[in-house]
Design a protein around this motif. Sequence first.
Motif, mmCIF file in Angstrom:
data_model
loop_
_atom_site.group_PDB
_atom_site.id
_atom_site.type_symbol
_atom_site.label_atom_id
_atom_site.label_comp_id
_atom_site.label_asym_id
_atom_site.label_seq_id
_atom_site.Cartn_x
_atom_site.Cartn_y
_atom_site.Cartn_z
ATOM 1 N N ILE A 69 68.767 -0.944 -23.942
ATOM 2 C CA ILE A 69 69.125 0.373 -23.418
ATOM 3 C C ILE A 69 68.178 0.734 -22.278
ATOM 4 O O ILE A 69 66.967 0.543 -22.375
ATOM 5 N N LYS A 70 68.767 1.256 -21.199
ATOM 6 C CA LYS A 70 68.014 1.658 -20.005
ATOM 7 C C LYS A 70 68.249 3.150 -19.751
ATOM 8 O O LYS A 70 69.349 3.652 -19.964
ATOM 9 N N HIS A 86 68.254 13.097 -18.381
ATOM 10 C CA HIS A 86 68.397 11.648 -18.387
ATOM 11 C C HIS A 86 69.758 11.252 -18.941
ATOM 12 O O HIS A 86 70.423 12.032 -19.642
ATOM 13 N N PHE A 87 70.171 10.039 -18.614
ATOM 14 C CA PHE A 87 71.351 9.445 -19.235
ATOM 15 C C PHE A 87 70.996 8.022 -19.650
ATOM 16 O O PHE A 87 69.913 7.517 -19.349
ATOM 17 N N ARG A 139 77.699 3.879 -20.795
ATOM 18 C CA ARG A 139 76.835 4.865 -20.150
ATOM 19 C C ARG A 139 77.235 6.244 -20.638
ATOM 20 O O ARG A 139 78.416 6.559 -20.744
ATOM 21 N N GLY A 140 76.241 7.066 -20.948
ATOM 22 C CA GLY A 140 76.525 8.395 -21.459
ATOM 23 C C GLY A 140 75.276 9.242 -21.532
ATOM 24 O O GLY A 140 74.152 8.760 -21.367
ATOM 25 N N ALA A 195 76.424 9.482 -11.334
ATOM 26 C CA ALA A 195 75.595 8.432 -11.923
ATOM 27 C C ALA A 195 76.472 7.374 -12.599
ATOM 28 O O ALA A 195 76.250 6.167 -12.426
ATOM 29 N N TYR A 196 77.473 7.804 -13.348
ATOM 30 C CA TYR A 196 78.343 6.858 -14.053
ATOM 31 C C TYR A 196 79.136 6.003 -13.059
ATOM 32 O O TYR A 196 79.309 4.798 -13.264
#
Length: 235
Positions: free
Chosen positions: A65-66, A76-77, A95-96, A186-187
């Motif tokens: 996980i990043k 943050h996501f 991603r979430g 971002a996604y």
Amino acid sequence: MYGYKLLAECLWNQYRLKLNHKKSYRLCKALDILQPQRQKRFKHPRKLPENRVITGPNQLWQMDIKYGYVAGRDRHFFVLSIIDVFTRVIVGYYRGSSCEAKHVCQTLWRAISSHSKAQDELPVVRTDNGPQFVSHLFGDMCESWEITHERIPPRTPDLNAFIESFHSLLERDVFGKEEFSTFEEAYAAVDQYMDFYNNRRMHTSLRKMPPVKFSEWVMSLDDRSKFFWPRKNVK
């Protein structure tokens, strides 16, 4: 009998004596009144990584996980990625704004459904010891589907080197270059990079092919023993 944290609270309530939890612990230890520590019991004991020679796709997957950052929301996501060690294909990702055990299970299952055939042996899955990976839900899933789950020892990221390397590229090429105003931005950037990495980014270790093209080339060989391709001794 209270523990050291509640004892500190009692001293404050009764005598207005203020102690932080560290000093309270030291005093209780000096007086030999600490309560015995409860032993953690893990439903699914950790299986340490084995030294493996990887000779084809879907034998060993690494998962991690990043964190990313959305400046416009000051939040943050999370990006969860799964890489095939042999082909370097990102076989699945998520991603979430949160990343729980259920998201890890769903992402892994989608990756298995997309990349493993019914008759094939399921890949070994290697992770660190993040809470999502040591959870009962993830352990139950691996046990139910007979997936071998390896967890690296603490402070040994080199045993998860392939996914660590990919996430360093994601940090350099996306998170380090762009500032996001919304989660949607971002996604979208993550989606674009995943597509670029899998389908267009060449690797010198993959005969200068992108991961997906290399994977297709390997699978098309009639007699793979006549050809040379990377064989990785992975621990």
